[in-house]
Each structure stands twice: as structure tokens, then as C-alpha cells.
Design a protein around this motif. Structure first.
Motif, PDB file in Angstrom:
ATOM      1  N   GLU A   1      -4.874   1.602  -4.599  1.00 33.28           N
ATOM      2  CA  GLU A   1      -4.852   0.971  -3.282  1.00 33.28           C
ATOM      3  C   GLU A   1      -3.572   0.159  -3.066  1.00 33.28           C
ATOM      4  OE1 GLU A   1      -9.731   0.423  -3.099  1.00 33.28           O
ATOM      5  OE2 GLU A   1      -8.413  -1.301  -3.458  1.00 33.28           O
TER       6      GLU A   1
ATOM      7  N   ILE B   1      -4.828  -8.354  -8.951  1.00 31.92           N
ATOM      8  CA  ILE B   1      -4.854  -7.092  -8.206  1.00 31.92           C
ATOM      9  C   ILE B   1      -4.892  -5.875  -9.146  1.00 31.92           C
ATOM     10  CG2 ILE B   1      -3.877  -7.934  -6.064  1.00 31.92           C
ATOM     11  CD1 ILE B   1      -1.549  -6.321  -8.520  1.00 31.92           C
TER      12      ILE B   1
ATOM     13  N   THR C   1       0.840  -1.198   0.000  1.00 32.25           N
ATOM     14  CA  THR C   1       0.000   0.000   0.000  1.00 32.25           C
ATOM     15  C   THR C   1       0.877   1.251   0.000  1.00 32.25           C
ATOM     16  OG1 THR C   1      -0.085   0.120   2.408  1.00 32.25           O
ATOM     17  CG2 THR C   1      -1.771  -1.228   1.310  1.00 32.25           C
TER      18      THR C   1
ATOM     19  N   THR D   1      -3.819 -10.983  -0.631  1.00 34.25           N
ATOM     20  CA  THR D   1      -4.106  -9.648  -1.171  1.00 34.25           C
ATOM     21  C   THR D   1      -4.790  -8.766  -0.129  1.00 34.25           C
ATOM     22  OG1 THR D   1      -4.311 -10.565  -3.404  1.00 34.25           O
ATOM     23  CG2 THR D   1      -5.287  -8.403  -3.015  1.00 34.25           C
ATOM     24  N   ARG D   2      -5.750  -9.333   0.590  1.00 35.83           N
ATOM     25  CA  ARG D   2      -6.453  -8.544   1.599  1.00 35.83           C
ATOM     26  C   ARG D   2      -5.499  -8.114   2.718  1.00 35.83           C
ATOM     27  NH1 ARG D   2     -10.346 -12.795   0.677  1.00 35.83           N
ATOM     28  NH2 ARG D   2     -12.092 -12.020  -0.557  1.00 35.83           N
TER      29      ARG D   2
ATOM     30  N   LEU E   1      -3.504  -5.247   1.511  1.00 35.95           N
ATOM     31  CA  LEU E   1      -4.328  -4.035   1.508  1.00 35.95           C
ATOM     32  C   LEU E   1      -4.472  -3.451   2.910  1.00 35.95           C
ATOM     33  CD1 LEU E   1      -7.128  -5.169  -0.975  1.00 35.95           C
ATOM     34  CD2 LEU E   1      -5.566  -3.226  -1.312  1.00 35.95           C
TER      35      LEU E   1
ATOM     36  N   ARG F   1      -7.112   1.691  -8.795  1.00 37.35           N
ATOM     37  CA  ARG F   1      -7.655   2.599  -7.775  1.00 37.35           C
ATOM     38  C   ARG F   1      -6.565   3.183  -6.872  1.00 37.35           C
ATOM     39  NH1 ARG F   1     -11.616  -1.633  -7.412  1.00 37.35           N
ATOM     40  NH2 ARG F   1     -10.627  -2.421  -5.517  1.00 37.35           N
TER      41      ARG F   1
ATOM     42  N   SER G   1      -7.444  -4.275 -10.374  1.00 33.00           N
ATOM     43  CA  SER G   1      -8.426  -3.273  -9.947  1.00 33.00           C
ATOM     44  C   SER G   1      -7.888  -2.446  -8.792  1.00 33.00           C
ATOM     45  CB  SER G   1      -9.751  -3.944  -9.558  1.00 33.00           C
ATOM     46  OG  SER G   1      -9.563  -4.846  -8.476  1.00 33.00           O
ATOM     47  N   GLN G   2      -7.151  -3.063  -7.870  1.00 27.70           N
ATOM     48  CA  GLN G   2      -6.551  -2.323  -6.756  1.00 27.70           C
ATOM     49  C   GLN G   2      -5.428  -1.406  -7.242  1.00 27.70           C
ATOM     50  OE1 GLN G   2      -7.146  -5.598  -6.675  1.00 27.70           O
ATOM     51  NE2 GLN G   2      -8.450  -6.012  -4.902  1.00 27.70           N
TER      52      GLN G   2
END
Length: 342
Positions: free
Chosen positions: A272, A264, A187, A247-248, A251, A270, A266-267
Motif C-alpha cells: 500500500e 508503516i 502510494t 500515514t492515513r 495512503l 501489503r 504492515s502497509q
């Protein structure tokens, strides 16, 4: 009616009668139906003497005359009438079974069982459903998600989806996706607090989320270093055995993670997650759809392979791995908690 077709069909369990007991039975039914040896011979494409020999052999095995015949007429004996009453329904059911089995080879119907890694289920749902089910309404698609490598033949699957390097060599395989790049991500807040690794060896100074491959091994962190692949030892506060949980955790800022980039995207879009050490990232083999050689004539298998190839061969997109809830007739998605390898 072809007697040989009924004799060569494989069965799962031994029949309560011997194969020899069936010899001549179809001939007897045709003779009884047409009430004549010559008519039966024309129907079966054999000589009248061949029909007579088959009936005589059947009568000797039964132990009693089945047909009373003269030069002018033919009639069934009491034993013949009993045999006809019991044999005709059985042969009719067998004929219907052969016909039904043959239709499965021509039309896309029945049930199709596919084994796939759990991490791939969202991709399959996004790319294939519900269009595949609507295109083939007579087919029930069952997709079982589990991460252990299974013997698809032994466990009753029609086909499987795995990375190319995990597909058994004796299978027919169709490439579904492009190659998959693995990258190290974290992150923005994590990088603000702890900085960024510049070289793969720097990872020893960072908290890393590891993923368990089996009870005794972890997934390797591999990188392209000096024109070759090298494994880098990492350590950290968390070990998981599910790529989505990895992945979580990344994040949530637990540590750095090495994951397939398509999962990942999409993250990344964005903001993230961010990629580091990208110039050292390795490409792994893409996904393949595979199945045993003896299944290649099945229409349902060819239909799925063609549809999946058309829908999945294009480049990965950010929405491919977003969770999708799909409910509808004709499809079953199941996730198995057992997992050893993705």
C-alpha cells in the motif's frame, strides 16, 4: 514497637499536632498494655529509667498524671484511660499503614502510571498486553498516551516512555527498542502520477504532508547527505499533528510523508506504501523506559521495566503497530488530545 519509625514518615500536609506531641506516646501504650515499667523496658529494648523519663515528659506536656504507680503496682489514671482509648486506635491504624506501604515495596501491586507518546500505544498493547496484566493480577496498569513532553514527577506518573534523545538526563532509563529509521513513503498510484524523487532536494517538486511539532514549528525532514545530516525544506497541501493521520493521508494519495518505518511496516508488506530515498534515510534513537531515581526500589516499576525490556527489545515486526482493542481488568489505556512532540 519502634517509635522512630512512626516519627519519620513523610506526610503530604502538616499534621494538626506537633511532632513533639508524639514523643513518648508509643512508650505510654506499651506501659499501659504490659502494666509495668520493667516489662515495657524489656519490650522496647531500653532501660526502666528511660521509660520513666519518657512517661514523665509526656505527663508534663499533657499537664496531668497518666499513670498511678507504686513500688508494687501500676494503674492508669482517668486521664490515662482517656488517652489510651483515643491513642490505641490511631497507633494501630498508623501501624497498618506502615505495613501496607512496606508491602508495596515487596510485591507487585497497587497502581502503575506510565506516560507514553500516543503513537506508541499500539506497540505497547501488542507487545505487553494482556500477558503483563495476567502475570501481575494485583497491579493496575494505567498508560496515558499524549505527545507533549511532560514532567512525569510533577504530573504524578511513575515512569515514562520516550525516544532516548527526549529523556531527561536526571532519570534512570532502560532501552526498550532498537533505533528507529525514518523514511519517505507514498502510494504506488502517487508515484505513477508524479514520479519519484531521486535526491532529497527533489522533494521541493513534490507535494509533502507536514507534521506540526508545536504551535510554531514543524518536524524537520532530515537526510544523510554527503556523510552528514541535512534538513530539507518541503511544502504541501496538508499539515497535521498526529503521525497516524499523516500515514492515513499518505495512503489516500494526498502526498509524500516522512514517518517512522515501524509504524508503516504492515502497509509496506501489503504494497500500500512504498519507500523512496531509502539510501538517505536517517536512524533515530529508539524508545526508552525511564523513571526518577527515588522510584528505583519499587517492585512494580522493576517488574514493568524487566517485562517491557524482554518483550520490546527485539526487531520491529509488521503487526506491532496494528490497532488493538483491549478490554480487561487491571489495565487502563488513555489517549490525551494534547500533543506537541512525539
Amino acid at each position: 514497637m519502634d517509635n522512630s519509625l512512626m516519627l519519620e514518615q513523610p506526610v503530604q500536609k502538616p499534621l494538626p499536632i506537633q511532632r513533639a506531641h508524639l514523643d513518648g506516646l508509643v512508650t505510654f501504650l506499651v506501659v499501659a498494655e504490659l502494666r509495668g515499667f520493667r516489662a515495657a523496658a524489656r519490650h522496647l529494648g531500653v532501660t526502666p529509667s528511660a521509660v520513666s523519663q519518657m512517661i514523665g515528659s509526656l505527663e508534663r506536656r499533657v499537664g496531668t498524671p497518666l499513670i498511678s504507680r507504686t513500688t508494687r503496682s501500676l494503674a492508669l489514671t482517668e486521664a490515662g484511660e482517656r488517652l489510651l482509648a483515643h491513642a490505641r486506635p490511631g497507633i494501630e491504624m498508623l501501624t497498618l499503614g506502615l505495613s501496607a506501604a512496606g508491602r508495596l515495596g515487596e510485591e507487585v501491586s497497587g497502581r502503575l502510571r506510565i506516560n507514553s507518546p500516543r503513537s506508541t500505544l499500539p506497540l505497547l498493547a501488542n507487545r505487553l498486553l494482556p500477558d503483563f496484566c495476567e502475570l501481575y493480577p494485583k497491579l493496575q496498569l494505567e498508560i496515558i498516551g499524549e505527545d507533549r513532553l511532560v514532567d512525569i514527577v510533577a504530573e504524578g506518573f511513575d515512569g515514562g516512555i520516550r525516544r532516548a534523545d527526549f529523556v531527561p538526563v536526571d532519570m534512570i532509563a532502560t532501552r526498550l527498542t532498537p533505533s528507529i529509521r525514518f523514511a519517505v513513503v507514498g502510494t504506488p498510484l502517487f508515484f505513477q502520477r508524479f514520479g519519484r524523487p531521486i535526491q532529497p532536494n527533489d522533494l521541493s517538486q513534490f507535494r509533502c504532508i507536514q507534521m506540526r511539532r508545536s504551535a510554531t514549528a514543524m518536524f524537520d525532514w532530515e537526510f544523510n547527505i554527503e556523510a552528514g545530516r541535512r534538513k530539507i525544506q518541503v511544502d504541501g497541501p496538508l499539515i497535521l499533528n498526529d503521525v497516524h493521520m499523516v500515514t492515513r493521508a499518505a495512503l489516500r494519495g494526498v502526498g509524500l510523508a516522512r514517518v517512522p518505518v515501524p509504524l508503516i511496516m504492515s502497509q509496506l508488506v501489503r504494497g500500500e506504501l512504498e519507500i523512496v530515498l531509502d539510501e538517505f534515510a536517517v536512524q533515530e534513537a529508539g524508545l526508552m523506559f525511564y523513571y526518577p531515581n527515588h522510584n528505583h526500589t519499587q517492585a512494580k516499576l522493576r517488574a514493568f521495566a524487566d517485562f517491557a525490556y524482554a518483550r520490546m527489545r527485539q526487531d520491529f515486526e509488521p503487526d506491532d503497530y496494528l490497532p488493538v482493542l483491549y478490554q480487561g481488568a487491571g489495565v487502563a489505556l488513555e489517549v490525551d488530545a494534547r500533543h506537541e512532540r512525539i
